[in-house]
Write an enzyme that holds these catalytic residues in place. Sequence first.
Site, mmCIF file in Angstrom:
data_model
loop_
_atom_site.group_PDB
_atom_site.id
_atom_site.type_symbol
_atom_site.label_atom_id
_atom_site.label_comp_id
_atom_site.label_asym_id
_atom_site.label_seq_id
_atom_site.Cartn_x
_atom_site.Cartn_y
_atom_site.Cartn_z
ATOM 1 N N SER A 139 0.766 -1.005 0.113
ATOM 2 C CA SER A 139 -0.113 -0.056 0.065
ATOM 3 C C SER A 139 0.881 1.115 -0.036
ATOM 4 O O SER A 139 1.946 1.426 0.593
ATOM 5 C CB SER A 139 -0.875 0.086 1.293
ATOM 6 O OG SER A 139 -1.361 1.177 1.646
ATOM 7 N N TYR A 164 -2.446 -0.368 10.475
ATOM 8 C CA TYR A 164 -2.595 -1.039 9.173
ATOM 9 C C TYR A 164 -1.294 -0.547 8.051
ATOM 10 O O TYR A 164 -0.755 -1.457 7.684
ATOM 11 C CB TYR A 164 -3.705 -0.176 8.442
ATOM 12 C CG TYR A 164 -3.807 -0.377 6.779
ATOM 13 C CD1 TYR A 164 -4.165 -1.676 6.571
ATOM 14 C CD2 TYR A 164 -3.552 0.647 6.042
ATOM 15 C CE1 TYR A 164 -4.065 -2.056 4.995
ATOM 16 C CE2 TYR A 164 -3.502 0.152 4.701
ATOM 17 C CZ TYR A 164 -3.529 -0.955 4.494
ATOM 18 O OH TYR A 164 -3.666 -1.435 2.754
ATOM 19 N N LYS A 168 1.880 -3.134 6.576
ATOM 20 C CA LYS A 168 2.511 -3.257 5.042
ATOM 21 C C LYS A 168 3.957 -3.069 5.318
ATOM 22 O O LYS A 168 4.771 -3.671 4.345
ATOM 23 C CB LYS A 168 1.695 -2.167 4.339
ATOM 24 C CG LYS A 168 0.297 -2.452 4.198
ATOM 25 C CD LYS A 168 -0.014 -3.829 3.235
ATOM 26 C CE LYS A 168 -1.577 -4.209 3.420
ATOM 27 N NZ LYS A 168 -1.663 -5.645 3.015
#
Length: 353
Positions: A139, A164, A168
């Site tokens: 991402s 989050y 990644k």
Amino acid sequence: MQKKIIITGGCGYIGSHTVVECLENYTKKNGYDEDFEIISIDNHLNSSSSVLQNIEQLTGRKVKNYDTNLCDYQKTKEIFEKENKNTHFIGIIHFAALKSVPDSVTDPIFYYQNNLNSLLNILKLSKEYKIDNFIFSSSCSVYGNTRELPVSENTPFGNAESPYAYTKQVGERMIIDFAKTSQNQKFVLLRYFNPVGAHISAIIGEDPKNPPTSLVPIITLTAAEKRDKMIVHGSDYETRDGSCIRDYIHVSDIAEAHRLAIDYLARNANRKINQIEIFNLGTGNGVTVLEAIKAFEKVSNKKLNYELGERREGDVVEIYADNTKAKDILGWSAKFGIEEMMLSAWKWQQKIL
Ligand code: UDP
């Protein structure tokens, strides 16, 4: 030997569009020696099982899905063992992960547990079953708040603004370390900017179980009067209209990039290429939240009930992609503009009302 591609999270948003992309392309009709089989592993943590029928309706082909939690190594291994017979695994595309910035702030343990354990298991199994090609969903959030715009793949990681984003960053690092111990495998890490919209058929689209936190589903739900109003999170940022800037990219463009990544790895199987390649997947255009709303209002002919509100924790201010590497190496380019993205999202929303 039956050729197969394993797609984790094949019932999810980007996963389902990629399943369709693979089913439609890897066929005898298109010059392959056989139709490739697509094997999905998706426990419907945040996806509905009805997407499997929709995929069949759209492509005329069946997808086998295993309703298995990838954090369970033994159960996942059983799938590989079963599917391994008389099979050539072309590659693994690993989508399955949680993806909401605000939810990850609320429940970081769940995000770390789920996103990282599943990746570890699937990496281990990819090596055990000698699967050469591995595609990972990363991402643009790995870049954090950066001054270097547009961001290229060489832009250094910034501070991860949310758990989050950190899953990644860590996920990419885990792959880099793991790759050194598995020289026969190759990896493509795709850094998505903001995937939005739905398949042009409106037969598949974003259909999460959890209440959506992403901008476009919230716009379409508000327009469909499933929500009273929506909030623009922050109108005092230093951007042209005070709202955050993102690089929205149509989900079918993202899906196509996965197929091109598999093609790239497969056609270079016996050549010396980098063991790990990273690509940004964005259009290169930064769009503010307010501009996205305007684009939606234009194509839907609806006035959106929105209010300017507080900033949202975990948000970066502005980000958009330098996508030249994906163009040059994968031959990929984004085909959809923001209005087409919004229109396809709106058609999908009206379908699922
Ligand atoms: N956003 C917003 N209102 C909403 C949902 C999102 O203003 O109800 C904003 C959010 O603050 C961010 C942008 O829309 O600036 C994109 O957010 P999204 O959650 O879609 O993607 P993210 O970039 O966080 O992964």
